[in-house]
Design a protein around this motif. Structure first.
Motif, mmCIF file in Angstrom:
data_model
loop_
_atom_site.group_PDB
_atom_site.id
_atom_site.type_symbol
_atom_site.label_atom_id
_atom_site.label_comp_id
_atom_site.label_asym_id
_atom_site.label_seq_id
_atom_site.Cartn_x
_atom_site.Cartn_y
_atom_site.Cartn_z
ATOM 1 N N ASN A 1 0.823 -1.212 0.000
ATOM 2 C CA ASN A 1 0.000 0.000 0.000
ATOM 3 C C ASN A 1 0.856 1.261 0.000
ATOM 4 O OD1 ASN A 1 -2.450 -1.350 -0.028
ATOM 5 N ND2 ASN A 1 -2.564 -1.485 2.205
ATOM 6 N N ASN A 2 1.927 1.252 0.767
ATOM 7 C CA ASN A 2 2.804 2.422 0.800
ATOM 8 C C ASN A 2 3.504 2.638 -0.548
ATOM 9 O OD1 ASN A 2 2.173 3.061 3.422
ATOM 10 N ND2 ASN A 2 3.966 2.084 4.328
ATOM 11 N N ALA A 3 3.890 1.544 -1.201
ATOM 12 C CA ALA A 3 4.522 1.667 -2.520
ATOM 13 C C ALA A 3 3.540 2.251 -3.540
ATOM 14 C CB ALA A 3 5.026 0.304 -2.988
ATOM 15 N N ILE A 4 2.286 1.815 -3.468
ATOM 16 C CA ILE A 4 1.254 2.348 -4.375
ATOM 17 C C ILE A 4 1.023 3.826 -4.107
ATOM 18 C CG2 ILE A 4 -1.197 2.232 -4.961
ATOM 19 C CD1 ILE A 4 -1.042 -0.787 -4.391
ATOM 20 N N ASN A 5 0.928 4.201 -2.823
ATOM 21 C CA ASN A 5 0.714 5.611 -2.470
ATOM 22 C C ASN A 5 1.890 6.484 -2.885
ATOM 23 O OD1 ASN A 5 -1.830 5.221 -1.357
ATOM 24 N ND2 ASN A 5 -1.022 4.748 0.679
ATOM 25 N N LEU A 6 3.108 5.974 -2.728
ATOM 26 C CA LEU A 6 4.284 6.727 -3.163
ATOM 27 C C LEU A 6 4.267 6.942 -4.673
ATOM 28 C CD1 LEU A 6 7.139 5.114 -1.017
ATOM 29 C CD2 LEU A 6 6.344 7.486 -0.897
ATOM 30 N N ASN A 7 3.877 5.892 -5.389
ATOM 31 C CA ASN A 7 3.809 5.985 -6.850
ATOM 32 C C ASN A 7 2.752 6.988 -7.295
ATOM 33 O OD1 ASN A 7 4.710 4.907 -9.485
ATOM 34 N ND2 ASN A 7 2.598 4.205 -9.642
ATOM 35 N N ASN A 8 1.690 7.115 -6.485
ATOM 36 C CA ASN A 8 0.606 8.056 -6.799
ATOM 37 C C ASN A 8 0.813 9.430 -6.155
ATOM 38 O OD1 ASN A 8 -0.747 6.093 -8.267
ATOM 39 N ND2 ASN A 8 -1.889 5.364 -6.485
ATOM 40 N N ASN A 9 1.989 9.632 -5.546
ATOM 41 C CA ASN A 9 2.313 10.911 -4.890
ATOM 42 C C ASN A 9 1.334 11.266 -3.773
ATOM 43 O OD1 ASN A 9 4.548 11.366 -6.573
ATOM 44 N ND2 ASN A 9 3.252 12.260 -8.154
ATOM 45 N N GLU A 10 0.912 10.243 -3.032
ATOM 46 C CA GLU A 10 0.013 10.446 -1.893
ATOM 47 C C GLU A 10 0.833 10.472 -0.599
ATOM 48 O OE1 GLU A 10 -3.110 10.992 -2.193
ATOM 49 O OE2 GLU A 10 -3.743 10.172 -4.140
ATOM 50 N N TRP A 11 0.305 11.173 0.422
ATOM 51 C CA TRP A 11 0.974 11.211 1.726
ATOM 52 C C TRP A 11 0.768 9.899 2.466
ATOM 53 C CZ3 TRP A 11 4.381 14.822 2.897
ATOM 54 C CH2 TRP A 11 4.300 16.071 2.279
ATOM 55 N N LEU A 12 1.814 9.424 3.115
ATOM 56 C CA LEU A 12 1.748 8.210 3.918
ATOM 57 C C LEU A 12 1.477 8.559 5.374
ATOM 58 C CD1 LEU A 12 4.907 6.324 2.548
ATOM 59 C CD2 LEU A 12 2.606 6.410 1.574
ATOM 60 N N GLU A 13 0.863 7.629 6.088
ATOM 61 C CA GLU A 13 0.596 7.845 7.506
ATOM 62 C C GLU A 13 1.904 7.999 8.287
ATOM 63 O OE1 GLU A 13 -2.324 8.433 8.895
ATOM 64 O OE2 GLU A 13 -3.199 8.269 6.882
ATOM 65 N N GLU A 14 2.906 7.251 7.893
ATOM 66 C CA GLU A 14 4.216 7.346 8.548
ATOM 67 C C GLU A 14 4.831 8.735 8.346
ATOM 68 O OE1 GLU A 14 3.428 3.049 7.671
ATOM 69 O OE2 GLU A 14 3.197 4.948 6.603
ATOM 70 N N GLU A 15 4.639 9.311 7.160
ATOM 71 C CA GLU A 15 5.152 10.652 6.881
ATOM 72 C C GLU A 15 4.425 11.693 7.728
ATOM 73 O OE1 GLU A 15 6.411 10.044 2.163
ATOM 74 O OE2 GLU A 15 4.435 10.811 2.690
ATOM 75 N N LYS A 16 3.125 11.537 7.820
ATOM 76 C CA LYS A 16 2.329 12.482 8.624
ATOM 77 C C LYS A 16 2.752 12.439 10.095
ATOM 78 C CE LYS A 16 -1.787 12.235 5.648
ATOM 79 N NZ LYS A 16 -3.210 11.809 5.566
ATOM 80 N N ALA A 17 3.016 11.226 10.570
ATOM 81 C CA ALA A 17 3.428 11.079 11.974
ATOM 82 C C ALA A 17 4.778 11.762 12.222
ATOM 83 C CB ALA A 17 3.497 9.607 12.349
ATOM 84 N N LEU A 18 5.711 11.617 11.279
ATOM 85 C CA LEU A 18 7.023 12.254 11.421
ATOM 86 C C LEU A 18 6.929 13.769 11.311
ATOM 87 C CD1 LEU A 18 9.262 9.793 9.354
ATOM 88 C CD2 LEU A 18 9.352 10.190 11.829
ATOM 89 N N ILE A 19 6.049 14.255 10.436
ATOM 90 C CA ILE A 19 5.845 15.708 10.293
ATOM 91 C C ILE A 19 5.288 16.291 11.586
ATOM 92 C CG2 ILE A 19 4.464 17.467 9.105
ATOM 93 C CD1 ILE A 19 4.688 15.663 6.587
ATOM 94 N N LYS A 20 4.310 15.579 12.151
ATOM 95 C CA LYS A 20 3.712 16.032 13.412
ATOM 96 C C LYS A 20 4.743 16.024 14.538
ATOM 97 C CE LYS A 20 -0.242 15.097 16.424
ATOM 98 N NZ LYS A 20 -1.394 14.196 16.680
ATOM 99 N N LYS A 21 5.614 15.036 14.508
ATOM 100 C CA LYS A 21 6.631 14.901 15.557
ATOM 101 C C LYS A 21 7.689 16.008 15.491
ATOM 102 C CE LYS A 21 10.123 11.595 17.201
ATOM 103 N NZ LYS A 21 10.712 10.247 16.991
ATOM 104 N N HIS A 22 8.063 16.390 14.273
ATOM 105 C CA HIS A 22 9.168 17.350 14.103
ATOM 106 C C HIS A 22 8.705 18.762 13.765
ATOM 107 C CE1 HIS A 22 12.449 14.425 14.358
ATOM 108 N NE2 HIS A 22 11.624 13.577 13.757
ATOM 109 N N GLY A 23 7.406 18.981 13.720
ATOM 110 C CA GLY A 23 6.915 20.328 13.444
ATOM 111 C C GLY A 23 6.800 20.578 11.948
ATOM 112 N N HIS A 24 6.329 21.778 11.621
ATOM 113 C CA HIS A 24 6.047 22.095 10.224
ATOM 114 C C HIS A 24 7.208 22.755 9.510
ATOM 115 C CE1 HIS A 24 1.852 20.858 9.960
ATOM 116 N NE2 HIS A 24 1.758 21.227 11.234
ATOM 117 N N LYS A 25 8.341 22.936 10.195
ATOM 118 C CA LYS A 25 9.515 23.476 9.508
ATOM 119 C C LYS A 25 10.281 22.314 8.873
ATOM 120 C CE LYS A 25 10.205 27.647 12.269
ATOM 121 N NZ LYS A 25 11.142 28.400 13.152
ATOM 122 N N ILE A 26 9.556 21.640 8.009
ATOM 123 C CA ILE A 26 10.097 20.439 7.379
ATOM 124 C C ILE A 26 9.668 20.440 5.920
ATOM 125 C CG2 ILE A 26 8.125 19.009 8.065
ATOM 126 C CD1 ILE A 26 10.145 16.720 8.519
#
Length: 338
Positions: free
Chosen positions: A34-59
């Protein structure tokens, strides 16, 4: 401090300004596809969202995304990023495992309706070849017993059916020949039994072919209704088989569809200058076989044109226009013939 985030098939990674990994989330095996399909479709992954939330929006995300969750960058330092990721422990084992999982998924999902159609029509053709070879042997064998009957009945299926249902005396009556005038040998029951066994096996092949043909017609009619309306199941399936897939068939121009099945003759024409073929498998279509010899090329060209339209409509899930196309062809050529 500005951070960067990047993902591939094994995980999502956060980098500092010097592109050193400071955080990461490796994907679970069940999420790899599922993550490979989402990456191919340029969709955001749940893992990416979690890391963004963890490190703030200056990313900043290195790459493209459909939606602007955070700033994205078409940074040209992907080679360095991938080099950093390759330094994580067990990188090559993780990439190999992810590659195998994704490959299995693609193979599993590569089986489509046209794949089944190709297998079915190839099986039917092979059953025909096997049955014809065995019938030839049966006729030669049966000629020792009743040669006159084999000559009288040309249809193979009817021939097999009759010798199984009737005794020699009944068959002689059917062809109006007395047993005394017959040139056939008087074989014992032990000698005729193997002949009957062969006939039974051939009958089972005919039954199998019939069931396969019914299956093929069902799948063609349901999946490719416009093509079916013009070609029927057998010719339509052979066109898909010659093309390699229904998608390839849909991309072919009408002139190519007209010549499918005549590849050997076409290459011979290109290589030696021999006569160019006018049509391929379409020679089996009733409109072509019933047309005058001088008009068959014209009929095949019109057939190829309408089949090309029907196939493209089916490929893009358009409306049913097959009956309209078929009526046009029948009106133009059957009426003209009359």
């Amino acid at each position: 401090m500005v951070l960067y985030i990047y993902s591939n098939v094994i995980g999502s990674f956060v980098f500092n300004t010097g592109l050193r990994i400071i955080d990461q989330t490796l994907f679970d095996e069940e999420d790899t596809v599922n993550n490979a399909i989402n990456l191919n479709n340029n969709e955001w992954l749940e893992e990416e969202k979690a890391l963004i939330k963890k490190h703030g929006h200056k990313i900043i995300y290195l790459g493209k995304k459909k939606t602007e969750l955070i700033e994205t960058s078409k940074d040209n330092r992907f080679e360095l990023v991938n080099e950093r990721i390759s330094e994580i422990p067990n990188f090559y084992q993780l990439m190999r495992k992810a590659g195998i999982i994704i490959a299995k998924h693609k193979i599993k999902n590569s089986v489509k309706q046209d794949t089944l159609v190709i297998q079915a029509i190839n099986n039917i053709d092979e059953l025909d070849r096997v049955a014809n070879t065995l019938v030839k042997r049966l006729r030669e064998w049966y000629k020792l017993y009743l040669p006159e009957f084999s000559k009288k009945v040309r249809d193979n299926e009817k021939f097999v059916e009759l010798i199984l249902k009737n005794k020699k005396s009944e068959l002689l009556k059917e062809i109006n020949i007395s047993s005394k005038k017959s040139m056939g040998a008087n074989l014992a029951e032990a000698d005729t039994k193997p002949i009957e066994e062969l006939a039974k096996r051939i009958t089972s092949l005919y039954d199998l072919r019939e069931s396969q043909s019914q299956y093929l017609e069902l799948i063609i009619k349901k999946t490719y209704p416009n093509m079916y309306a013009i070609t029927g199941s057998q010719i339509g399936a052979k066109l898909i088989s010659f093309a390699g897939s229904f998608e390839k068939l849909a991309k072919f121009p009408a002139s190519t569809i007209q010549l499918l099945g005549a590849e050997e003759a076409l290459f011979r024409h290109l290589k030696t200058g021999a006569k160019s073929p006018k049509y391929g498998i379409l020679h089996e279509h009733p409109l072509v076989t019933q047309a005058r010899a001088s008009e068959r090329e014209k009929v095949a060209r019109a057939l190829g044109d309408k089949i090309s339209i029907a196939v493209k409509v089916d490929f893009f899930n358009g409306k049913f226009i097959g009956e309209k196309l078929r009526n046009y062809l029948e009106k133009k050529f059957i009426k003209k013939k009359k």
